[in-house]
Design an enzyme around this catalytic site. Structure first.
Site, mmCIF file in Angstrom:
data_model
loop_
_atom_site.group_PDB
_atom_site.id
_atom_site.type_symbol
_atom_site.label_atom_id
_atom_site.label_comp_id
_atom_site.label_asym_id
_atom_site.label_seq_id
_atom_site.Cartn_x
_atom_site.Cartn_y
_atom_site.Cartn_z
ATOM 1 C CE1 TYR A 69 -4.369 -0.816 -0.476
ATOM 2 C CE2 TYR A 69 -3.480 -2.841 0.459
ATOM 3 C CZ TYR A 69 -4.475 -2.169 -0.252
ATOM 4 O OH TYR A 69 -5.552 -2.859 -0.739
ATOM 5 N NE ARG A 72 -2.849 -0.549 -5.135
ATOM 6 C CZ ARG A 72 -4.102 -0.841 -4.814
ATOM 7 N NH1 ARG A 72 -4.351 -1.561 -3.746
ATOM 8 N NH2 ARG A 72 -5.093 -0.423 -5.558
ATOM 9 C CG ASP A 106 -7.794 6.953 -8.008
ATOM 10 O OD1 ASP A 106 -8.759 7.716 -7.806
ATOM 11 O OD2 ASP A 106 -7.672 6.283 -9.063
ATOM 12 C CG HIS A 121 -14.335 -0.669 -3.375
ATOM 13 N ND1 HIS A 121 -14.049 -1.228 -4.594
ATOM 14 C CD2 HIS A 121 -15.544 -1.180 -3.009
ATOM 15 C CE1 HIS A 121 -15.036 -2.037 -4.964
ATOM 16 N NE2 HIS A 121 -15.957 -2.015 -4.029
ATOM 17 C CB CYS A 129 -7.605 1.157 14.835
ATOM 18 S SG CYS A 129 -7.423 -0.264 15.910
ATOM 19 C CB CYS A 152 -4.063 1.442 16.834
ATOM 20 S SG CYS A 152 -5.364 2.424 17.618
ATOM 21 C CB CYS A 155 -6.091 -0.744 20.888
ATOM 22 S SG CYS A 155 -6.027 -1.025 19.109
#
Ligand code: APR
Length: 251
Positions: A69, A72, A106, A121, A129, A152, A155
């Site tokens: 990611y 991307r 995007d 999406h 998180c 996160c 947590c």
């Protein structure tokens, strides 16, 4: 492309009180963003996008999915909206109501100036998180996203992009609004989607069932073209720019 078909599409749009534009990866292709079903290149060539974009892949190897990611996001940040995105945003100035329903993560429709956008999406520039520890979604501000997988701050679970992966449900509000608008639309313009990923793929059929005229813009015929009232073969940048030009001439 047949000029009569462009004129026919423009006439339909001109009489629409509500136009819903459903977009997929194809609308960003001319910006240089590969579609999901294109083979990955470079370092990622040995992976399959459909196997990386899953909760199971993230559980098994969070760092690998995170790095993909980051790659991307860097690619997306380097590209710009193309004439297809700009033509869609221009439609807002020519018609009473235009809503963009996109499967793309995007953010290029917003960059091109569209104002009412439903992101089915999610968006690659947002993070949350992975345990949604403070409600669904627990969005997080992450600035140094390229420095490795963060945890996160509330947590300690891994942070993940706020996108919808294969096998995951779409955000409730987004899909419900998209379905409602599809039922109300006078015209649905479907651009650059293969129509194989549900529930987004069901929207054109739903729109048609409720009386909308469905126009499909794609270089190749696929699932959507079989149900569309009008199929316009070609890259979206070219086809949509011609439609906008024809609409302006009618104004
Ligand atoms: N203009 C218009 N359409 C194009 C262009 C172009 N220049 N180039 C390619 N296309 C079309 C292809 O012919 C194909 O039909 O765009 C479509 C892209 O299909 P997919 O890669 O399947 O993308 P999409 O339909 O958006 O996929 C839906 O599935 O992979 C998941 O979550 C991901 O949002 C994605 C969803």
């Amino acid at each position: 492309m047949n000029p009569e078909d462009i004129l026919g599409a423009a006439r339909r749009l001109k009489s629409a009180k509500l136009l819903v534009v459903l977009t997929g990866a194809g609308v960003s292709k001319e910006s240089g963003v590969p579609t999901f079903r294109d083979a990955l290149d470079g370092l990622w060539a040995k992976y399959d996008a459909q196997q990386l974009a899953t909760p199971a892949a993230f559980r098994a190897n969070p760092k690998l999915v995170w790095d993909w990611y980051v790659y991307r996001r860097q690619m997306i940040e380097a590209v710009k909206p193309n004439p297809g995105h700009f033509a869609i945003s221009e439609l807002e100035r020519l018609l009473p109501q235009v809503v963009v329903v996109t499967q793309n993560i995007d953010g290029l429709h917003k960059q091109a100036g569209s104002s009412d956008i439903i992101e089915l999406h999610g968006n690659i520039r947002r993070y949350r998180c992975s345990a949604n520890c403070r409600g669904n979604p627990t969005l997080l501000e992450i600035s140094a996203w390229e420095n490795g997988l963060p945890a996160c701050p509330h947590c300690g679970h891994w942070v993940r992009p706020d996108v919808v992966w294969f096998t995951e449900a779409l955000p409730d509000e987004a899909i419900h609004r998209a379905q409602e608008l599809s039922r109300q639309a006078d015209v649905m313009l479907v651009v650059g989607t293969s129509g194989v990923v549900y529930p987004a793929a069901a929207l054109p059929g739903m729109a048609k069932e409720h009386g909308a005229y469905v126009i499909d813009v794609n270089p190749v015929r696929d699932e959507i073209s079989t149900i569309a009232n009008l199929f316009l073969a070609g890259p979206s940048g070219e086809v949509l720019s011609q439609i906008v030009q024809a609409l302006r001439a009618m104004a």
